[in-house]
Design an enzyme around this catalytic site. Structure first.
Site, short mmCIF file in Angstrom:
data_model
loop_
_atom_site.label_atom_id
_atom_site.label_comp_id
_atom_site.label_asym_id
_atom_site.label_seq_id
_atom_site.Cartn_x
_atom_site.Cartn_y
_atom_site.Cartn_z
N SER A 210 0.88 -1.18 0.00
CA SER A 210 0.00 0.00 0.00
C SER A 210 0.90 1.22 0.00
O SER A 210 2.10 1.12 0.34
CB SER A 210 -0.83 0.00 1.29
OG SER A 210 -1.50 1.22 1.48
N TYR B 124 -1.92 -1.07 10.62
CA TYR B 124 -2.05 -1.23 9.16
C TYR B 124 -0.78 -0.73 8.46
O TYR B 124 -0.23 -1.40 7.58
CB TYR B 124 -3.29 -0.47 8.66
CG TYR B 124 -3.56 -0.67 7.18
CD1 TYR B 124 -4.19 -1.84 6.73
CD2 TYR B 124 -3.18 0.28 6.25
CE1 TYR B 124 -4.42 -2.03 5.36
CE2 TYR B 124 -3.41 0.09 4.88
CZ TYR B 124 -4.03 -1.05 4.46
OH TYR B 124 -4.26 -1.27 3.11
P1 NAD Z 1 -11.79 -5.55 0.08
O1 NAD Z 1 -12.23 -5.51 1.50
O2 NAD Z 1 -12.71 -5.17 -1.00
O3 NAD Z 1 -11.19 -6.99 -0.28
C1 NAD Z 1 -10.40 -7.71 0.62
C2 NAD Z 1 -10.70 -9.19 0.44
O4 NAD Z 1 -9.83 -9.93 1.31
C3 NAD Z 1 -12.14 -9.56 0.82
O5 NAD Z 1 -12.72 -10.34 -0.19
C4 NAD Z 1 -11.98 -10.34 2.12
O6 NAD Z 1 -12.97 -11.35 2.31
C5 NAD Z 1 -10.60 -10.95 1.93
N1 NAD Z 1 -9.99 -11.33 3.20
C6 NAD Z 1 -9.96 -10.62 4.35
N2 NAD Z 1 -9.35 -11.33 5.31
C7 NAD Z 1 -8.99 -12.52 4.76
C8 NAD Z 1 -8.34 -13.67 5.25
N3 NAD Z 1 -7.94 -13.76 6.52
N4 NAD Z 1 -8.11 -14.70 4.40
C9 NAD Z 1 -8.54 -14.63 3.10
N5 NAD Z 1 -9.19 -13.58 2.59
C10 NAD Z 1 -9.41 -12.53 3.41
O7 NAD Z 1 -10.50 -4.61 0.04
P2 NAD Z 1 -9.52 -4.15 -1.13
O8 NAD Z 1 -9.48 -2.69 -1.08
O9 NAD Z 1 -9.80 -4.85 -2.38
O10 NAD Z 1 -8.14 -4.67 -0.50
C11 NAD Z 1 -7.32 -5.64 -1.10
C12 NAD Z 1 -5.90 -5.40 -0.63
O11 NAD Z 1 -5.49 -4.11 -1.08
C13 NAD Z 1 -5.71 -5.40 0.87
O12 NAD Z 1 -4.49 -6.04 1.19
C14 NAD Z 1 -5.63 -3.93 1.22
O13 NAD Z 1 -4.92 -3.69 2.40
C15 NAD Z 1 -4.92 -3.40 0.00
N6 NAD Z 1 -5.04 -1.97 -0.26
C16 NAD Z 1 -6.24 -1.40 -0.50
C17 NAD Z 1 -6.32 -0.05 -0.77
C18 NAD Z 1 -7.61 0.66 -1.07
O14 NAD Z 1 -7.62 1.89 -1.11
N7 NAD Z 1 -8.71 -0.04 -1.29
C19 NAD Z 1 -5.15 0.72 -0.78
C20 NAD Z 1 -3.94 0.10 -0.53
C21 NAD Z 1 -3.89 -1.25 -0.28
#
Ligand code: NAD
Length: 253
Positions: free
Chosen positions: A144, A157
């Protein structure tokens, strides 16, 4: 015309939603056989459905990435089904409960580290054991912009995403001569359910934070999916150990 991931076997964790789902669709479009994994079976099966409706190949395997036995069963399952793992996107992660350093609870801290750090490491370890046998492979971990700079109110985080970059660089060096590349993608603020939860109830903060984005908008999950698809493909053959921001310029400031 063959896609950039034609017939490669690609595993995506957190594939039921947001960035993971968009990446599943992008790698499938490029010809990959996709293994969608998540704790959310309904969402994961939905992702599989979106891929197969478009004529792609995908299967779902349920796995909590924080559980060693489940991760090992996941990798065994992929190898049993397809004989190999060419690409892995270790993307499952949680935001936890926003709380400043002095009020963040032990439970909140431990849960975030368990899923975001230990989960990525468990997946990498099992994937690398298989890729070492094959003599090739590519891994992308989701870090991230919070792996590159600090953000108030998100101590665990931010620590977890800095750690993902550390795991990425270390694995990349260990495997540099073994035909396996390991990189991290560093998304900025991306419009997914995670961001809806983080900004829930504070629409003015959601709008206000856009001013910090040089491009003046948030990213789409598909824009991360494209970067990951490239990093997993042979087109990125000389790229390993990088933490690539895909953030509309956020951390260039
Ligand atoms: P999201 O919540 O839409 O998707 C996350 C997915 O991970 C969900 O389907 C959830 O069920 C799954 N998950 C959670 N815990 C889990 C576990 N223990 N085992 C297996 N699956 C699990 O969120 P997103 O925004 O798509 O996030 C995806 C990744 O991107 C994450 O690592 C998040 O930290 C990272 N991220 C997101 C952003 C943003 O702005 N959305 C920015 C930087 C990084």
């Amino acid at each position: 015309m063959a896609g950039t991931l034609q017939d490669k076997v690609v595993l995506v964790t957190g594939g039921a939603s947001g960035i993971g789902r968009a990446t599943c669709l992008a790698v499938a479009r490029e010809g990959a056989k996709v293994v969608v994994s998540d704790i959310d079976a309904k969402g994961g099966e939905e992702t599989v459905g979106f891929i197969t409706q478009k004529g792609g190949q995908a299967t779902f395997i349920k796995c909590n990435v924080a559980k060693k036995d489940e991760v090992e069963a996941l990798i065994d399952g992929v190898v049993k089904a397809y004989g190999r793992i060419d690409g892995a996107f270790n993307n499952a992660g949680i935001e936890g409960t926003p709380a400043d350093t002095i009020v963040c609870t032990d439970e909140n801290f431990d849960k975030i580290i368990d899923i975001n750090v230990k989960g990525v490491w468990l997946c990498m370890r099992a994937e690398l054991r298989q890729m070492q046998k094959q003599g090739n492979g590519a891994i992308v971990n989701t870090a991230s912009v919070a792996g590159l700079v600090g953000f108030e109110g998100l101590p665990a985080y931010v620590a977890s995403k800095h750690a993902v970059i550390g795991l990425t660089k270390t694995g990349a060096l260990e495997f540099a001569k073994s035909g396996v590349r390991i990189n991290a993608v560093c998304p900025g603020v991306i419009e997914t359910p995670m961001i809806d939860r983080l900004f829930a109830g504070v629409p003015e903060a959601r709008e206000g934070f856009k001013d910090k984005e040089p491009v003046g908008r948030y990213g789409k999950p598909e824009e991360i999916g494209e970067a990951v698809t490239w990093l997993l493909s042979d087109q990125a053959s000389f790229v390993t150990g990088v933490a690539m921001p895909v953030d509309g310029g956020l951390v260039s400031q």
